[in-house]
Design a protein around this motif. Structure first.
Motif, PDB file in Angstrom:
ATOM      1  N   THR A   1      -2.538  17.226  88.237  1.00  0.00           N
ATOM      2  CA  THR A   1      -2.487  15.369  89.376  1.00  0.00           C
ATOM      3  C   THR A   1      -0.895  15.007  89.439  1.00  0.00           C
ATOM      4  O   THR A   1      -0.376  16.000  88.415  1.00  0.00           O
TER       5      THR A   1
ATOM      6  N   CYS B   1      -0.844  13.241 102.444  1.00  0.00           N
ATOM      7  CA  CYS B   1      -2.197  12.594 101.108  1.00  0.00           C
ATOM      8  C   CYS B   1      -3.191  12.144 102.287  1.00  0.00           C
ATOM      9  O   CYS B   1      -3.189  10.958 102.506  1.00  0.00           O
TER      10      CYS B   1
ATOM     11  N   PHE C   1      -6.055  11.454 101.211  1.00  0.00           N
ATOM     12  CA  PHE C   1      -7.581  11.143 100.046  1.00  0.00           C
ATOM     13  C   PHE C   1      -6.492   9.243  99.489  1.00  0.00           C
ATOM     14  O   PHE C   1      -7.637   9.056  98.495  1.00  0.00           O
TER      15      PHE C   1
ATOM     16  N   ILE D   1      -8.456   8.752  92.503  1.00  0.00           N
ATOM     17  CA  ILE D   1      -8.961   9.960  93.309  1.00  0.00           C
ATOM     18  C   ILE D   1      -8.328  10.472  94.222  1.00  0.00           C
ATOM     19  O   ILE D   1      -8.521  11.336  95.276  1.00  0.00           O
ATOM     20  N   CYS D   2      -7.206  11.007  93.418  1.00  0.00           N
ATOM     21  CA  CYS D   2      -6.584  12.249  93.345  1.00  0.00           C
ATOM     22  C   CYS D   2      -7.170  13.985  93.670  1.00  0.00           C
ATOM     23  O   CYS D   2      -8.297  14.180  92.574  1.00  0.00           O
ATOM     24  N   HIS D   3      -7.131  14.590  94.323  1.00  0.00           N
ATOM     25  CA  HIS D   3      -7.845  15.562  94.770  1.00  0.00           C
ATOM     26  C   HIS D   3      -7.111  16.957  94.064  1.00  0.00           C
ATOM     27  O   HIS D   3      -7.439  17.832  94.323  1.00  0.00           O
ATOM     28  N   SER D   4      -6.340  17.165  93.371  1.00  0.00           N
ATOM     29  CA  SER D   4      -5.820  18.132  92.826  1.00  0.00           C
ATOM     30  C   SER D   4      -5.607  18.605  93.406  1.00  0.00           C
ATOM     31  O   SER D   4      -5.396  20.262  93.323  1.00  0.00           O
ATOM     32  N   CYS D   5      -5.400  19.241  95.699  1.00  0.00           N
ATOM     33  CA  CYS D   5      -4.403  20.254  96.191  1.00  0.00           C
ATOM     34  C   CYS D   5      -3.249  20.425  95.259  1.00  0.00           C
ATOM     35  O   CYS D   5      -2.819  21.413  95.948  1.00  0.00           O
TER      36      CYS D   5
ATOM     37  N   THR E   1     -15.500  12.628  89.476  1.00  0.00           N
ATOM     38  CA  THR E   1     -16.030  12.993  90.133  1.00  0.00           C
ATOM     39  C   THR E   1     -15.733  15.053  89.183  1.00  0.00           C
ATOM     40  O   THR E   1     -14.612  14.627  88.475  1.00  0.00           O
TER      41      THR E   1
ATOM     42  N   PRO F   1     -14.903  19.612  90.528  1.00  0.00           N
ATOM     43  CA  PRO F   1     -14.058  20.523  89.660  1.00  0.00           C
ATOM     44  C   PRO F   1     -14.649  21.750  88.304  1.00  0.00           C
ATOM     45  O   PRO F   1     -14.585  22.720  88.302  1.00  0.00           O
TER      46      PRO F   1
ATOM     47  N   CYS G   1     -21.492  14.553  96.810  1.00  0.00           N
ATOM     48  CA  CYS G   1     -20.395  16.650  97.247  1.00  0.00           C
ATOM     49  C   CYS G   1     -20.980  16.763  96.072  1.00  0.00           C
ATOM     50  O   CYS G   1     -20.911  18.469  96.149  1.00  0.00           O
TER      51      CYS G   1
ATOM     52  N   GLU H   1     -21.817  20.887  96.497  1.00  0.00           N
ATOM     53  CA  GLU H   1     -21.237  22.099  95.666  1.00  0.00           C
ATOM     54  C   GLU H   1     -21.988  22.783  95.071  1.00  0.00           C
ATOM     55  O   GLU H   1     -21.915  24.441  94.499  1.00  0.00           O
TER      56      GLU H   1
END
Length: 279
Positions: free
Chosen positions: A58, A76, A78, A94-98, A141, A144, A170, A174
């Motif tokens: 993060t 961002c 998201f 709500i961070c997607h760790s991209c 979520t 991951p 989602c 996955e």
């Protein structure tokens, strides 16, 4: 062969079918991707459990370096970053760790830190290797964790049963990405038909071979069976509404390990799946 077991909601018998399919194999891996509420381990009671913490990255903003250009905020998609009171604020949930915000920051003001979101537990229960994902309370979520669950076992040659989360989120998507066959579980009610339709649309979208197991079957009209007939969905098994099965299941016992009749039933479902996959 990788078999994913899905249902449109919780309580339809998805875990019942998953653990017994895994147990019916001579040797297999059971992966519990229902990371918000995993309960397959309550049946298998695995030994020698090993735990691995799952971390995600993060962003952390160095406000002394930040010039307030808002490049990261605009990047961002998201909405995990916002410019508030002349500072960049990070919304971890709500961070997607991209990692994109740290890469594009012109001032190099954004670094990344590790954040624990859950664990993966691995153990053995007789002929089944049991692998469970568990999401920490309050996390948004489990994707991951599911990615790591499936990545760890990508090269395995053993037959694998994937116990998916309920619904069509989602996390379910996955869970089924690498599956060779999808088993849809349905109850004999109008609500059951509605939820069957949800996962039916999903597996069609992913172009996966699939069939339906009808659970809690009773005499009389079965809306879920009618839906299968109308949509030409193969019915690969029927599990009766059986009070004895309910009692054994509620006590956390795997029915195929104590009943020859149910062992034969689930082996017949596996044989049907192998026939469907080989077509």
């Amino acid at each position: 062969m990788k078999i994913a077991v899905l249902s449109g909601k919780g309580g339809t018998g998805k875990t019942l079918v998953s653990v017994n399919l895994a147990s019916a194999f001579e040797e297999a891996i059971y992966i519990d991707c229902d990371v918000e509420e995993p309960n397959g381990h309550l049946f298998f009671k695995p030994d020698d459990v090993v735990e691995k913490e799952i971390l995600v990255k993060t962003p952390v903003v160095d406000h002394d370096k930040c010039s307030g250009c808002r490049t990261c905020v605009e990047f961002c998609k998201f909405n995990a970053l916002a410019f508030i009171n002349q500072k960049v604020k990070v919304f971890d949930s709500i961070c997607h760790s991209c990692g994109g915000c740290s890469l594009i920051c012109p001032e190099h003001a954004i670094k990344e830190k590790d954040k624990a979101i859950g664990v993966i537990e691995s153990g053995q229960s007789q002929n089944v290797k049991v692998i469970t994902g568990r999401l920490n309370t309050g996390e948004e979520t489990g994707v991951p964790i599911i990615k790591e669950l499936l990545h760890l076992n990508r090269e395995e040659v053993l037959n694998t049963v994937i116990d998916c989360p309920p619904g069509s989120s989602c996390m379910v998507m996955e869970s089924i990405k690498d599956a060779d066959y999808c088993v849809l579980i349905a109850e004999p009610t109008l609500f059951g038909r509605h939820n069957l339709n949800m996962v039916y649309d999903l597996v069609k979208l992913f172009d996966k071979p699939f069939g339906c197991v009808l659970n809690k079957c009773i005499q009389g009209e079965n809306p879920s069976e009618s839906f299968c007939v109308d949509e030409n969905i193969p019915i690969i098994g029927r599990i009766p509404f059986d009070k004895n099965l309910g009692a054994i299941n509620s006590n956390g016992t795997i029915i195929t390990r104590v009943s020859m009749a149910y062992d034969a039933l689930f082996k017949a479902i596996l044989n049907r799946i192998e026939e469907e996959v080989s077509r």
